[in-house]
Design a protein around this motif. Structure first.
Motif, short mmCIF file in Angstrom:
data_model
loop_
_atom_site.label_atom_id
_atom_site.label_comp_id
_atom_site.label_asym_id
_atom_site.label_seq_id
_atom_site.Cartn_x
_atom_site.Cartn_y
_atom_site.Cartn_z
N VAL A 76 -57.19 -23.61 -0.51
CA VAL A 76 -57.80 -22.89 0.61
C VAL A 76 -57.13 -23.29 1.92
O VAL A 76 -57.07 -24.48 2.26
CB VAL A 76 -59.31 -23.22 0.68
N GLU A 77 -56.60 -22.29 2.62
CA GLU A 77 -56.05 -22.54 3.95
C GLU A 77 -57.11 -22.16 4.96
O GLU A 77 -57.48 -20.99 5.09
CB GLU A 77 -54.78 -21.71 4.16
N VAL A 78 -57.63 -23.16 5.65
CA VAL A 78 -58.74 -22.96 6.58
C VAL A 78 -58.22 -22.95 8.00
O VAL A 78 -57.67 -23.95 8.48
CB VAL A 78 -59.77 -24.11 6.45
N GLY A 79 -58.38 -21.83 8.69
CA GLY A 79 -57.98 -21.75 10.09
C GLY A 79 -58.81 -22.72 10.94
O GLY A 79 -60.00 -22.91 10.68
N ALA A 83 -65.35 -20.91 10.91
CA ALA A 83 -66.39 -21.71 10.24
C ALA A 83 -67.17 -20.79 9.31
O ALA A 83 -67.21 -19.57 9.52
CB ALA A 83 -67.33 -22.30 11.28
N VAL A 84 -67.75 -21.38 8.26
CA VAL A 84 -68.55 -20.58 7.32
C VAL A 84 -70.00 -21.04 7.41
O VAL A 84 -70.28 -22.25 7.28
CB VAL A 84 -68.00 -20.74 5.87
N HIS A 127 -58.64 -27.60 -3.09
CA HIS A 127 -57.68 -28.28 -2.21
C HIS A 127 -57.69 -27.56 -0.86
O HIS A 127 -57.33 -26.38 -0.78
CB HIS A 127 -56.27 -28.22 -2.81
N PHE A 128 -58.12 -28.28 0.19
CA PHE A 128 -58.19 -27.67 1.52
C PHE A 128 -56.96 -28.04 2.34
O PHE A 128 -56.47 -29.18 2.27
CB PHE A 128 -59.43 -28.18 2.27
N ASP A 129 -56.50 -27.08 3.13
CA ASP A 129 -55.40 -27.33 4.05
C ASP A 129 -55.80 -26.70 5.38
O ASP A 129 -56.17 -25.51 5.41
CB ASP A 129 -54.14 -26.62 3.48
N VAL A 130 -55.79 -27.47 6.46
CA VAL A 130 -56.18 -26.92 7.77
C VAL A 130 -54.95 -26.34 8.44
O VAL A 130 -53.91 -27.01 8.54
CB VAL A 130 -56.83 -28.02 8.64
N VAL A 131 -55.07 -25.08 8.88
CA VAL A 131 -53.92 -24.38 9.46
C VAL A 131 -54.34 -23.74 10.80
O VAL A 131 -55.54 -23.57 11.05
CB VAL A 131 -53.38 -23.27 8.51
N PRO A 132 -53.39 -23.36 11.66
CA PRO A 132 -53.78 -22.68 12.90
C PRO A 132 -54.40 -21.31 12.59
O PRO A 132 -54.12 -20.74 11.54
CB PRO A 132 -52.46 -22.51 13.66
N GLY A 133 -55.25 -20.81 13.52
CA GLY A 133 -55.77 -19.44 13.37
C GLY A 133 -57.25 -19.39 13.04
O GLY A 133 -57.93 -20.43 12.98
N ASP A 134 -57.74 -18.17 12.79
CA ASP A 134 -59.18 -17.98 12.55
C ASP A 134 -59.43 -17.24 11.24
O ASP A 134 -60.39 -16.49 11.10
CB ASP A 134 -59.84 -17.27 13.73
N THR A 135 -58.52 -17.42 10.28
CA THR A 135 -58.74 -16.78 8.97
C THR A 135 -58.86 -17.84 7.88
O THR A 135 -58.55 -19.02 8.08
CB THR A 135 -57.60 -15.82 8.60
N LEU A 136 -59.27 -17.34 6.73
CA LEU A 136 -59.48 -18.19 5.56
C LEU A 136 -58.67 -17.57 4.42
O LEU A 136 -58.91 -16.43 4.05
CB LEU A 136 -60.97 -18.09 5.23
#
Ligand SMILES: O=C(O)C[C@H](O)C(=O)O
Length: 278
Positions: A76-79, A83-84, A127-136
């Motif tokens: 999961v690439e989390v912007g 938030a959810v 597996h979470f990865d924090v990335v720039p932006g506001d999408t998932l």
């Protein structure tokens, strides 16, 4: 900060679980058709005919491609600006629970000691990865037991280099033989740390089969490894032939000066995965 409703994630993940288990990815279908045309061995040709027929039947009947619908593995690439409601991990697990129930998919998650089935195929491996932006971006992979059991992590000495890496991969595939349901996909994680290499090797399996690694030297190694693995002659379902493997995908990370971690993650021929961006 953008907010995504919990149900949006739950429904999206449930659909990923069902669709990935039911529809053979288009790139895998193309690879089956190409391999079927290339095989001279009538048994190997017949295996590909059956694999293609199996994919058609799954699509028409709504049944899964394989009885082993796997553990649910998600990347999961989390912007940073999203938030959810109610929490992302919880929503993903609820989506897996719903997908495996609604799709009548086998629940394979059990206690490692008592072997008691957990009944809902959770917790998912996330597996979470924090990335720039506001999408998932959510990538789902159904990982069957047969192919996962044939995967390995090792710590090579740096002096073993690419020759050591090559030998380890070829030995692993030869030893695995028919067990991971060839033609397989091979994800190779090189570098990082022990756990990092394993995750890289699995994430590499999400790439399109016919893509080319952006680094020409790594692309050449993927091509060479694919040829060497296919030269083993294990063939589709281990019955002999030219196609033991459909693709080798390498992912690398910088490493400690004293180490050379290597992970080989083997995926079965169905290569079930699917992505969505919310
Ligand atoms: O768990 C299973 O259904 C079987 C497993 O995937 C296997 O390859 O043996």
């Amino acid at each position: 900060m953008r907010t995504i409703e919990r149900d949006t994630v739950v429904d999206a993940v449930a659909k990923l679980c069902i669709d990935a288990n039911r529809y053979l990815p288009a790139d895998v279908r193309r690879a089956f058709e190409a391999a079927q045309a290339k095989e001279d061995n009538p048994v190997a040709k017949e295996v590909f005919r059956q694999l293609l027929e199996n994919a058609d039947l799954a699509e028409k009947s709504g049944l899964p491609l394989c009885q082993d619908t796997g553990l649910a593995v998600l990347f999961v690439e989390v912007g940073e600006e999203v938030a959810v409601n109610g929490g992302l991990r919880d929503a993903i697990n609820e989506g897996v629970r719903k997908g495996y129930a609604d799709g009548f998919l086998r629940k394979s998650s059990c206690d490692p000691m008592t072997r008691a089935n957990r009944g809902d195929n959770t917790p998912a491996i996330i597996h979470f990865d924090v990335v720039p932006g506001d999408t998932l971006k959510i990538s789902f992979m159904a990982k069957g037991g047969g192919s996962e059991n044939m995967s390995r992590v090792t710590m090579l000495a740096p002096s073993q280099g690419y020759e050591g890496i090559k030998d380890f991969i070829l030995d692993r595939v030869a030893e695995a033989g028919p067990n991971p349901c060839p033609p397989i996909l091979i994800g190779v994680g090189i570098g990082g740390t022990f756990e990092n290499a394993a995750i890289l090797s699995k994430k590499a399996l999400l790439r399109e089969l016919d893509d080319t690694h952006p680094d020409p030297e790594t692309a050449a190694k993927e091509k060479e490894l694919l040829q060497l693995v296919n030269d083993l002659g294990i063939g589709p379902m281990g019955l002999g032939g030219k196609t033991t493997c459909l693709a080798v995908k390498i992912a690398m990370a910088p490493v400690h000066i004293a180490s050379l971690p290597l992970a080989v993650n083997i995926q079965c021929h169905s290569a079930r995965h699917k992505e969505v961006t919310l």
